[in-house]
Design a protein around this motif. Structure first.
Motif, PDB file in Angstrom:
ATOM      1  N   ALA A  31      17.628  63.551  58.106  1.00 23.87           N
ATOM      2  CA  ALA A  31      18.034  64.244  59.337  1.00 23.87           C
ATOM      3  C   ALA A  31      16.883  64.293  60.339  1.00 23.87           C
ATOM      4  O   ALA A  31      17.079  64.072  61.537  1.00 23.87           O
ATOM      5  CB  ALA A  31      18.513  65.657  59.007  1.00 23.87           C
ATOM      6  N   VAL A  32      15.681  64.549  59.851  1.00 23.32           N
ATOM      7  CA  VAL A  32      14.504  64.554  60.727  1.00 23.32           C
ATOM      8  C   VAL A  32      14.269  63.151  61.284  1.00 23.32           C
ATOM      9  O   VAL A  32      13.919  62.982  62.460  1.00 23.32           O
ATOM     10  CB  VAL A  32      13.262  65.083  59.972  1.00 23.32           C
ATOM     11  CG1 VAL A  32      11.992  64.857  60.770  1.00 23.32           C
ATOM     12  CG2 VAL A  32      13.432  66.558  59.646  1.00 23.32           C
ATOM     13  N   THR A  33      14.483  62.136  60.472  1.00 19.45           N
ATOM     14  CA  THR A  33      14.331  60.755  60.927  1.00 19.45           C
ATOM     15  C   THR A  33      15.304  60.447  62.062  1.00 19.45           C
ATOM     16  O   THR A  33      14.926  59.835  63.063  1.00 19.45           O
ATOM     17  CB  THR A  33      14.571  59.781  59.760  1.00 19.45           C
ATOM     18  OG1 THR A  33      13.616  60.053  58.735  1.00 19.45           O
ATOM     19  CG2 THR A  33      14.440  58.340  60.202  1.00 19.45           C
ATOM     20  N   TYR A  34      16.548  60.867  61.923  1.00 18.72           N
ATOM     21  CA  TYR A  34      17.537  60.655  62.980  1.00 18.72           C
ATOM     22  C   TYR A  34      17.120  61.382  64.256  1.00 18.72           C
ATOM     23  O   TYR A  34      17.264  60.853  65.360  1.00 18.72           O
ATOM     24  CB  TYR A  34      18.915  61.134  62.540  1.00 18.72           C
ATOM     25  CG  TYR A  34      19.716  60.094  61.786  1.00 18.72           C
ATOM     26  CD1 TYR A  34      20.842  59.531  62.359  1.00 18.72           C
ATOM     27  CD2 TYR A  34      19.365  59.688  60.512  1.00 18.72           C
ATOM     28  CE1 TYR A  34      21.597  58.586  61.684  1.00 18.72           C
ATOM     29  CE2 TYR A  34      20.103  58.750  59.821  1.00 18.72           C
ATOM     30  CZ  TYR A  34      21.218  58.197  60.409  1.00 18.72           C
ATOM     31  OH  TYR A  34      21.947  57.255  59.744  1.00 18.72           O
ATOM     32  N   ALA A  35      16.601  62.600  64.127  1.00 16.61           N
ATOM     33  CA  ALA A  35      16.173  63.368  65.295  1.00 16.61           C
ATOM     34  C   ALA A  35      14.998  62.694  65.996  1.00 16.61           C
ATOM     35  O   ALA A  35      14.961  62.608  67.227  1.00 16.61           O
ATOM     36  CB  ALA A  35      15.811  64.791  64.881  1.00 16.61           C
ATOM     37  N   VAL A  36      14.036  62.206  65.224  1.00 12.93           N
ATOM     38  CA  VAL A  36      12.887  61.507  65.807  1.00 12.93           C
ATOM     39  C   VAL A  36      13.352  60.223  66.495  1.00 12.93           C
ATOM     40  O   VAL A  36      12.906  59.902  67.603  1.00 12.93           O
ATOM     41  CB  VAL A  36      11.823  61.210  64.728  1.00 12.93           C
ATOM     42  CG1 VAL A  36      10.770  60.245  65.224  1.00 12.93           C
ATOM     43  CG2 VAL A  36      11.177  62.501  64.261  1.00 12.93           C
ATOM     44  N   ALA A  37      14.248  59.488  65.867  1.00  7.81           N
ATOM     45  CA  ALA A  37      14.770  58.260  66.471  1.00  7.81           C
ATOM     46  C   ALA A  37      15.492  58.565  67.777  1.00  7.81           C
ATOM     47  O   ALA A  37      15.312  57.851  68.770  1.00  7.81           O
ATOM     48  CB  ALA A  37      15.707  57.546  65.498  1.00  7.81           C
ATOM     49  N   ALA A  38      16.287  59.626  67.800  1.00  8.84           N
ATOM     50  CA  ALA A  38      16.985  60.000  69.034  1.00  8.84           C
ATOM     51  C   ALA A  38      15.991  60.382  70.115  1.00  8.84           C
ATOM     52  O   ALA A  38      16.157  60.017  71.285  1.00  8.84           O
ATOM     53  CB  ALA A  38      17.951  61.154  68.767  1.00  8.84           C
ATOM     54  N   GLY A  39      14.937  61.086  69.745  1.00  8.52           N
ATOM     55  CA  GLY A  39      13.905  61.427  70.712  1.00  8.52           C
ATOM     56  C   GLY A  39      13.213  60.205  71.271  1.00  8.52           C
ATOM     57  O   GLY A  39      12.926  60.131  72.473  1.00  8.52           O
ATOM     58  N   LEU A  40      12.936  59.234  70.425  1.00 10.03           N
ATOM     59  CA  LEU A  40      12.316  57.994  70.891  1.00 10.03           C
ATOM     60  C   LEU A  40      13.248  57.210  71.816  1.00 10.03           C
ATOM     61  O   LEU A  40      12.793  56.613  72.800  1.00 10.03           O
ATOM     62  CB  LEU A  40      11.898  57.132  69.696  1.00 10.03           C
ATOM     63  CG  LEU A  40      10.701  57.637  68.902  1.00 10.03           C
ATOM     64  CD1 LEU A  40      10.527  56.819  67.623  1.00 10.03           C
ATOM     65  CD2 LEU A  40       9.442  57.604  69.731  1.00 10.03           C
TER      66      LEU A  40
END
Length: 89
Positions: free
Chosen positions: A57-66
């Motif tokens: 979930a954190v990975t998805y959030a970081v990817a969305a931020g990028l």
């Protein structure tokens, strides 16, 4: 595997795809396909616990931020090149 793809593809996806929503969906599709493969690869030993899903979930959030950051950078660059500096008269 998913984390590496998120870091390597997040910003370029946002930068290169002009529609931010499409860039987010494309990134989500890529990450989900990789997540399925990764979960199958590591899930056969019953080692998947709650922290695995939190990390994803954190990975998805970081990817969305990028992706959002890349889209913002691209929009700023397009705006700067489309409006030339006023010349003196």
């Amino acid at each position: 595997m998913v984390q590496l793809a998120a870091l390597l593809l997040g910003f370029p996806a946002g930068y290169l795809i002009r529609n931010q929503r499409l860039a987010l969906v494309a990134m989500g599709v890529v990450l989900t396909a990789l997540l399925v493969a990764q979960t199958i690869a590591v899930g056969h030993d019953d080692r998947i616990d709650a922290i695995y899903w939190v990390i994803q979930a954190v990975t998805y959030a970081v990817a969305a931020g990028l992706v959002v950051w890349g889209h913002h950078a691209s929009a700023n660059r397009r705006a700067a090149t489309q409006h030339p500096v006023a010349t003196r008269r």
